[in-house]
Design a protein around this motif. Structure first.
Motif, PDB file in Angstrom:
ATOM      1  N   GLU A 162       0.810  -1.211   0.000  1.00  0.00           N
ATOM      2  CA  GLU A 162       0.000   0.000   0.000  1.00  0.00           C
ATOM      3  C   GLU A 162       0.850   1.272   0.000  1.00  0.00           C
ATOM      4  N   THR A 163       2.055   1.194   0.540  1.00  0.00           N
ATOM      5  CA  THR A 163       2.895   2.384   0.674  1.00  0.00           C
ATOM      6  C   THR A 163       3.232   2.977  -0.700  1.00  0.00           C
ATOM      7  N   PRO A 164       3.043   4.286  -0.876  1.00  0.00           N
ATOM      8  CA  PRO A 164       3.355   4.913  -2.168  1.00  0.00           C
ATOM      9  C   PRO A 164       4.796   4.665  -2.593  1.00  0.00           C
ATOM     10  N   ALA A 165       4.986   4.567  -3.909  1.00  0.00           N
ATOM     11  CA  ALA A 165       6.305   4.204  -4.447  1.00  0.00           C
ATOM     12  C   ALA A 165       7.375   5.241  -4.131  1.00  0.00           C
ATOM     13  N   ASN A 166       6.986   6.492  -3.948  1.00  0.00           N
ATOM     14  CA  ASN A 166       8.002   7.500  -3.604  1.00  0.00           C
ATOM     15  C   ASN A 166       8.438   7.392  -2.151  1.00  0.00           C
ATOM     16  N   ARG A 167       7.699   6.608  -1.352  1.00  0.00           N
ATOM     17  CA  ARG A 167       8.054   6.390   0.040  1.00  0.00           C
ATOM     18  C   ARG A 167       8.560   4.979   0.291  1.00  0.00           C
ATOM     19  N   LEU A 168       8.582   4.156  -0.745  1.00  0.00           N
ATOM     20  CA  LEU A 168       9.107   2.799  -0.608  1.00  0.00           C
ATOM     21  C   LEU A 168       9.853   2.421  -1.884  1.00  0.00           C
ATOM     22  N   THR A 169      11.051   2.940  -2.011  1.00  0.00           N
ATOM     23  CA  THR A 169      11.914   2.617  -3.139  1.00  0.00           C
ATOM     24  C   THR A 169      12.519   1.227  -2.917  1.00  0.00           C
ATOM     25  N   PRO A 170      13.204   0.658  -3.908  1.00  0.00           N
ATOM     26  CA  PRO A 170      13.851  -0.637  -3.690  1.00  0.00           C
ATOM     27  C   PRO A 170      14.769  -0.656  -2.468  1.00  0.00           C
ATOM     28  N   THR A 171      15.555   0.396  -2.286  1.00  0.00           N
ATOM     29  CA  THR A 171      16.461   0.455  -1.135  1.00  0.00           C
ATOM     30  C   THR A 171      15.686   0.511   0.175  1.00  0.00           C
ATOM     31  N   MET A 172      14.631   1.341   0.210  1.00  0.00           N
ATOM     32  CA  MET A 172      13.818   1.448   1.415  1.00  0.00           C
ATOM     33  C   MET A 172      13.134   0.135   1.748  1.00  0.00           C
ATOM     34  N   PHE A 173      12.635  -0.551   0.736  1.00  0.00           N
ATOM     35  CA  PHE A 173      11.999  -1.853   0.925  1.00  0.00           C
ATOM     36  C   PHE A 173      12.970  -2.802   1.617  1.00  0.00           C
ATOM     37  N   ALA A 174      14.173  -2.922   1.086  1.00  0.00           N
ATOM     38  CA  ALA A 174      15.158  -3.857   1.628  1.00  0.00           C
ATOM     39  C   ALA A 174      15.529  -3.511   3.064  1.00  0.00           C
ATOM     40  N   GLU A 175      15.710  -2.235   3.343  1.00  0.00           N
ATOM     41  CA  GLU A 175      16.107  -1.818   4.687  1.00  0.00           C
ATOM     42  C   GLU A 175      14.977  -2.019   5.695  1.00  0.00           C
ATOM     43  N   GLU A 230      16.165   5.212  -9.871  1.00  0.00           N
ATOM     44  CA  GLU A 230      16.314   4.520  -8.597  1.00  0.00           C
ATOM     45  C   GLU A 230      17.202   3.291  -8.786  1.00  0.00           C
ATOM     46  N   PRO A 231      18.249   3.128  -7.982  1.00  0.00           N
ATOM     47  CA  PRO A 231      19.137   1.979  -8.149  1.00  0.00           C
ATOM     48  C   PRO A 231      18.447   0.665  -7.785  1.00  0.00           C
ATOM     49  N   PRO A 232      18.746  -0.402  -8.516  1.00  0.00           N
ATOM     50  CA  PRO A 232      18.164  -1.705  -8.189  1.00  0.00           C
ATOM     51  C   PRO A 232      18.840  -2.309  -6.960  1.00  0.00           C
ATOM     52  N   VAL A 233      18.134  -3.212  -6.317  1.00  0.00           N
ATOM     53  CA  VAL A 233      18.651  -3.937  -5.159  1.00  0.00           C
ATOM     54  C   VAL A 233      18.255  -5.398  -5.304  1.00  0.00           C
ATOM     55  N   CYS A 252      13.339  -3.290  -8.139  1.00  0.00           N
ATOM     56  CA  CYS A 252      13.634  -2.159  -9.018  1.00  0.00           C
ATOM     57  C   CYS A 252      12.326  -1.501  -9.436  1.00  0.00           C
ATOM     58  N   GLU A 253      12.435  -0.411 -10.199  1.00  0.00           N
ATOM     59  CA  GLU A 253      11.269   0.201 -10.835  1.00  0.00           C
ATOM     60  C   GLU A 253      11.312  -0.084 -12.328  1.00  0.00           C
ATOM     61  N   ASN A 254      10.143  -0.113 -12.964  1.00  0.00           N
ATOM     62  CA  ASN A 254      10.055  -0.248 -14.418  1.00  0.00           C
ATOM     63  C   ASN A 254       9.567   1.081 -14.980  1.00  0.00           C
ATOM     64  N   MET A 255      10.515   1.893 -15.462  1.00  0.00           N
ATOM     65  CA  MET A 255      10.213   3.258 -15.895  1.00  0.00           C
ATOM     66  C   MET A 255      10.686   3.496 -17.330  1.00  0.00           C
ATOM     67  N   PRO A 256      10.143   4.511 -18.027  1.00  0.00           N
ATOM     68  CA  PRO A 256      10.449   4.711 -19.460  1.00  0.00           C
ATOM     69  C   PRO A 256      11.450   5.844 -19.731  1.00  0.00           C
ATOM     70  N   ASN A 257      12.633   5.797 -19.106  1.00  0.00           N
ATOM     71  CA  ASN A 257      13.602   6.856 -19.428  1.00  0.00           C
ATOM     72  C   ASN A 257      14.357   6.520 -20.717  1.00  0.00           C
TER      73      ASN A 257
END
Length: 518
Positions: free
Chosen positions: A198-211, A253-256, A331-336
């Motif tokens: 449920e946590t918004p993606a800007n508040r739960l990045t891959p790094t935050m998830f792992a930590e 966002e860096p992958p983990v 990781c995130e799946n983004m279109p850069n």
């Protein structure tokens, strides 16, 4: 931003944790009581706890129930007042028929589901009355009652100023404390997965998830029997995980790569259960961009990682005598400008090349490399979970998790576990028919969507993953259909469902019991 998130989550767990009678003293008149009642043709029947309470109040409970309306149907509730000085309200809830059991048609234990539903209804009734504490009737199955209470009271509202009353649930009476505690841990495990999803993606990045997972494990495990490795991009590159990296490069966002080792077995040589979870913390679809409507829900596309990590946290809290390894590519799946493009070819860890015809079929690319890495452990079984395909939702909806497996032994264990938890699974085909559709590719060894993208999408995705599996006991759980809840599961509020965390925990519990018998 990580520290506030941790504090909020810790507070959330405390708020929703249930306490036994010996752990918490409540002020008289400041708590509610939830009691169950069974349907019977001649006359409704109170549970043992209900009978004891009725005797305590000299028969007033039955008298008020008779005067207040018709007999309660399954899942319905009635609030009564002034029965006892210790309880400002008593909520009586309908449990259905006392004779309910395992239903071959429904593929679950109806009695347990009835208890979970009824208790959740009663606890929410207490919450609506802004009563901070509730005692819960064990209903002759304290674990299911605890699950109903803790799951039913959970709501993600950390980012709102106005919050519902926090209700602490405890077991009514002093029996079945062990079963109650087990139910609390099962439910809190699912609530952890719900919180993460449920946590918004800007508040739960891959790094935050792992930590956050690292912090939760350190909080529940006592004897340092769990180790967490948060692998950075450099490690992922060293492992030649080209498929995973190809998805990650589309985001800033860096992958983990999260790797968890829980050593619960007394023998370090016991083969581990390996759990693998897709961890896309936000899925835009990449260059094959998703429609904007509903894209916000793609914050929950890391549901596979959330459920397997939460299951391991719960296994550690239960001190299961089992070795478990958890693997979560995040990781995130983004279109850069660096993102995968349709027609690109990437190379997976096992050397197979993959033609990417749809960048929104990214989950299987992460899992391909993670499954290859999972084979480096002498596993007892490998189980992966992923919100992988919309086709799975089309096939089964939210009724059950789709299971694709090469092992009848593994299927039986997962199926039996799901009957107990009520979080059902359904076996899906792994025919060679589907494998041919992903192995015939114009530019590479495999195609990530197959020749007929609209037909059997969940099956072709599973067939793709099978190309990276050589072990005899492997199961792929497609959880896309059970990712969220509207009103299908009555003891879960609307939002991310955290399914099938409890089924994974029950599966691990049964596996540990099987190991003890050997």
């Amino acid at each position: 931003m990580l520290l506030p998130l941790r504090n909020v989550f810790t507070k959330s767990l405390i708020c929703h944790r249930a306490f036994s009678a010996s752990q918490q003293n409540f002020n008289s008149g400041k708590k509610g009581l939830v009691l169950g009642i069974y349907e019977k043709e001649d006359a409704p029947t109170l549970t043992k706890a209900g009978v004891a309470f009725d005797n305590l109040v000299s028969g007033k409970l039955k008298e008020m129930l008779t005067l207040s309306g018709p007999p309660l149907k399954k899942g319905k509730s009635r609030s009564l007042y002034g029965l006892h000085q210790d309880y400002s309200t008593v909520v009586v809830v309908g449990l259905g028929k006392e004779t309910a059991g395992v239903s071959d048609l429904e593929q679950w234990n109806e009695n347990k589901e009835n208890i979970r539903t009824a208790i959740s209804v009663g606890c929410r009734q207490v919450q609506d009355l802004e009563i901070p504490c509730v005692e819960v009737d064990p209903c002759e199955d304290a674990q299911s009652a605890a699950e109903g209470a803790v799951l039913g009271l959970f709501e993600y509202n950390e980012l709102k100023k106005k919050k519902k009353t926090v209700v602490q649930a405890q077991l009514h009476g002093r029996s079945d404390n062990e079963a109650w505690h087990k139910g609390v841990l099962y439910a809190e495990g699912q609530n952890l997965a719900r919180y993460l999803m449920e946590t918004p993606a800007n508040r739960l990045t891959p790094t935050m998830f792992a930590e956050l997972i690292e912090e939760r494990l350190s909080a529940v495990q006592v004897n340092s029997n769990a180790k967490v490795h948060i692998r950075p991009r450099s490690w992922i590159e060293e492992q030649d995980m080209g498929a995973f990296l190809s998805v990650a490069k589309g985001s800033d966002e860096p992958p983990v790569f999260l790797e968890i080792h829980y050593s619960g077995s007394a023998s370090a040589t016991d083969n581990p259960l390996v759990l693998v979870g897709k961890g896309v913390t936000f899925d835009s679809g990449g260059i094959s961009l998703k429609p904007s409507s509903g894209m916000d829900a793609m914050r929950g596309d890391m549901g596979g990682a959330a459920t397997i990590c939460s299951a391991i946290v719960t296994a550690a809290a239960l001190k299961l005598p089992l070795n478990i390894i958890g693997l979560a590519p995040l990781c995130e799946n983004m279109p850069n400008g660096r993102a995968n493009k349709p027609g690109d070819v990437v190379r997976a860890k096992n050397g197979k090349t993959i033609q990417i015809d749809n960048t929104d079929a990214e989950g299987r690319l992460l899992l391909a490399d993670a499954l290859c890495y999972a084979h480096t452990f002498n596993s007892r079984a490998i189980v992966n979970a992923a919100t992988l395909t919309g086709a799975m939702d089309v096939a089964l909806g939210s009724a059950a998790t789709g299971v694709f497996t090469n092992s009848t032994w593994l299927w039986n264990h997962l199926h039996e576990a799901s009957i107990v938890t009520g979080d059902r699974v359904w076996r899906m085909p792994l025919f060679e028919h589907y494998s041919k559709q992903v192995t015939e590719s114009q530019l590479a060894d495999l195609n990530n969507v197959g020749k007929y993208s609209r037909s059997g999408g969940a099956c072709t995705a599973a067939a793709f993953l099978k190309e990276f599996v050589t072990v005899p006991h492997w199961a792929h759980l497609d959880i896309a259909g059970v990712m969220s809840n509207k009103d299908e599961v009555p003891y879960l509020r609307k939002g991310m469902a955290g399914r099938p965390t409890r089924s994974l925990v029950e599966f691990a519990t049964r596996l540990s019991e099987e190991s003890q018998k050997l």
